[in-house]
Design a protein around this motif. Structure first.
Motif, PDB file in Angstrom:
ATOM      1  N   SER A  22       0.859  -1.177   0.000  1.00 31.27           N
ATOM      2  CA  SER A  22       0.000   0.000   0.000  1.00 31.27           C
ATOM      3  C   SER A  22       0.898   1.230   0.000  1.00 31.27           C
ATOM      4  CB  SER A  22      -0.910  -0.003   1.231  1.00 31.27           C
ATOM      5  OG  SER A  22      -1.715   1.157   1.242  1.00 31.27           O
ATOM      6  N   MET A  23       0.725   2.083  -0.967  1.00 28.49           N
ATOM      7  CA  MET A  23       1.601   3.234  -1.061  1.00 28.49           C
ATOM      8  C   MET A  23       0.822   4.481  -1.450  1.00 28.49           C
ATOM      9  SD  MET A  23       3.660   2.019  -4.471  1.00 28.49           S
ATOM     10  CE  MET A  23       4.749   3.430  -4.519  1.00 28.49           C
ATOM     11  N   GLN A  24       1.411   5.597  -1.146  1.00 30.11           N
ATOM     12  CA  GLN A  24       0.801   6.874  -1.463  1.00 30.11           C
ATOM     13  C   GLN A  24       1.152   7.267  -2.899  1.00 30.11           C
ATOM     14  OE1 GLN A  24      -1.208   8.720   0.529  1.00 30.11           O
ATOM     15  NE2 GLN A  24      -1.086   7.206   2.161  1.00 30.11           N
ATOM     16  N   GLU A  25       0.256   7.998  -3.510  1.00 29.15           N
ATOM     17  CA  GLU A  25       0.572   8.550  -4.826  1.00 29.15           C
ATOM     18  C   GLU A  25       1.831   9.406  -4.737  1.00 29.15           C
ATOM     19  OE1 GLU A  25      -2.895  10.586  -6.355  1.00 29.15           O
ATOM     20  OE2 GLU A  25      -3.299   8.892  -7.684  1.00 29.15           O
TER      21      GLU A  25
ATOM     22  N   LEU B 114      -0.767  -4.423  -5.339  1.00 30.83           N
ATOM     23  CA  LEU B 114      -0.396  -3.020  -5.145  1.00 30.83           C
ATOM     24  C   LEU B 114      -1.641  -2.155  -5.032  1.00 30.83           C
ATOM     25  CD1 LEU B 114       1.652  -0.651  -5.176  1.00 30.83           C
ATOM     26  CD2 LEU B 114       1.469  -0.678  -7.667  1.00 30.83           C
TER      27      LEU B 114
ATOM     28  N   VAL C 255      -2.493   1.878  -4.570  1.00 30.07           N
ATOM     29  CA  VAL C 255      -1.974   3.239  -4.535  1.00 30.07           C
ATOM     30  C   VAL C 255      -3.080   4.158  -4.039  1.00 30.07           C
ATOM     31  CG1 VAL C 255      -0.906   5.110  -5.830  1.00 30.07           C
ATOM     32  CG2 VAL C 255      -0.427   2.729  -6.442  1.00 30.07           C
TER      33      VAL C 255
ATOM     34  N   SER D 183      -2.745   0.663  -9.461  1.00 27.56           N
ATOM     35  CA  SER D 183      -3.282  -0.317  -8.512  1.00 27.56           C
ATOM     36  C   SER D 183      -3.712  -1.575  -9.262  1.00 27.56           C
ATOM     37  CB  SER D 183      -4.478   0.271  -7.756  1.00 27.56           C
ATOM     38  OG  SER D 183      -4.095   1.374  -6.980  1.00 27.56           O
TER      39      SER D 183
ATOM     40  N   ALA E 228       4.150   6.844  -8.067  1.00 27.45           N
ATOM     41  CA  ALA E 228       2.961   6.023  -8.282  1.00 27.45           C
ATOM     42  C   ALA E 228       1.697   6.869  -8.440  1.00 27.45           C
ATOM     43  CB  ALA E 228       2.789   5.063  -7.113  1.00 27.45           C
TER      44      ALA E 228
ATOM     45  N   HIS F 173      -2.803   6.285  -8.940  1.00 30.39           N
ATOM     46  CA  HIS F 173      -3.847   5.339  -8.585  1.00 30.39           C
ATOM     47  C   HIS F 173      -4.069   4.271  -9.659  1.00 30.39           C
ATOM     48  CE1 HIS F 173      -7.446   3.760  -6.726  1.00 30.39           C
ATOM     49  NE2 HIS F 173      -8.105   3.944  -7.856  1.00 30.39           N
TER      50      HIS F 173
END
Lengths: 115, 113
Positions: free
Chosen positions: B12-15, B109, B111, B84, B79, B81
């Motif tokens: 899980s990652m931030q844009e 993944l 995002v 994802s 990244a 969205h």
């Protein structure tokens, strides 16, 4: 260029029943593959055909699964009798030749639910 | 028996952030593939890596292959969205015997905006 076609897209059967899936590869592709993808896992190769001959079926559970590609074009995968653990998406893929060409093109898959 | 392991299994990652997905495999091979799968969809080919040191880039994704380390990486830059999805690596160890792919378990993944 049309992609790999599969039917049906969804199938629900009871355990011990039989089921068949159909695949039509991309025109001109000599190699055809069947994969089983259980939810949350990567695809697992079941069988590979080169034209109408089997290249590898070492991971095909032959007591219940069978596959054929009689005319070297489309293919059928059958399960008889089905078990609960056969619930999965069955993916068909094709590629232009057995070696050298490095991409497999996947169809949309058939989602099988065994109850 | 060939084993292909991906990590992480879930990301899980931030844009706007960067991250790398790793794919390790247990036998000699110089053919490695990356695929993307959206929920309920089939697999879409992203990259084909055919030799040691191969690097390929498409948009925000870059894949590389180190055959000596038996390692491939998929690097995500800034990244968004739309990236994802679940990403799979697959290895073909049978040189000249036809593309017998063994897939990793996938990296899911997500995002977040």
């Amino acid at each position: 260029e049309a992609g790999v076609a599969q039917s049906p897209r969804y199938k629900i059967i009871e355990k011990r029943q039989s089921v068949a899936f159909w695949c039509n590869p991309i025109s001109g592709h000599a190699t055809l593959y069947w994969y089983q993808q259980i939810l949350g896992q990567g695809p697992k190769l079941l069988i590979q055909f080169q034209n109408n001959g089997v290249v590898d079926d070492s991971q095909l559970p032959k007591d219940r699964f069978s596959a054929e590609r009689l005319k070297g074009v489309d293919s059928t995968l059958k399960i008889q009798p089905a078990k609960l653990e056969d619930s999965a998406v069955y993916l068909c893929a094709s590629s232009p030749r057995t070696s050298g060409s490095y991409e497999q093109y996947f169809g949309p898959g058939t989602r099988l639910t065994v109850t | 028996e060939l084993k292909v392991e991906q990590n992480p299994l879930f990301l899980s990652m931030q844009e706007g952030k960067n991250y790398t997905i790793y794919c390790n495999y247990s036998t000699t091979s110089d053919r490695l593939y990356w695929y993307r799968q959206d929920p309920g969809k089939s697999l879409e080919s992203l990259f084909v890596l055919l030799s040691n040191g191969a690097v390929k880039q498409e948009g925000r994704l870059m894949a590389s292959l180190d055959t000596k380390a038996r390692l491939s990486t998929l690097h995500i830059t800034a990244a968004v969205h739309d990236l994802s999805a679940t990403y799979f690596c697959a290895v073909d160890p049978r040189h000249g015997a036809g593309n017998m792919l063994t897939f990793g378990g996938g990296t899911r993944l997500m995002v977040k905006p």
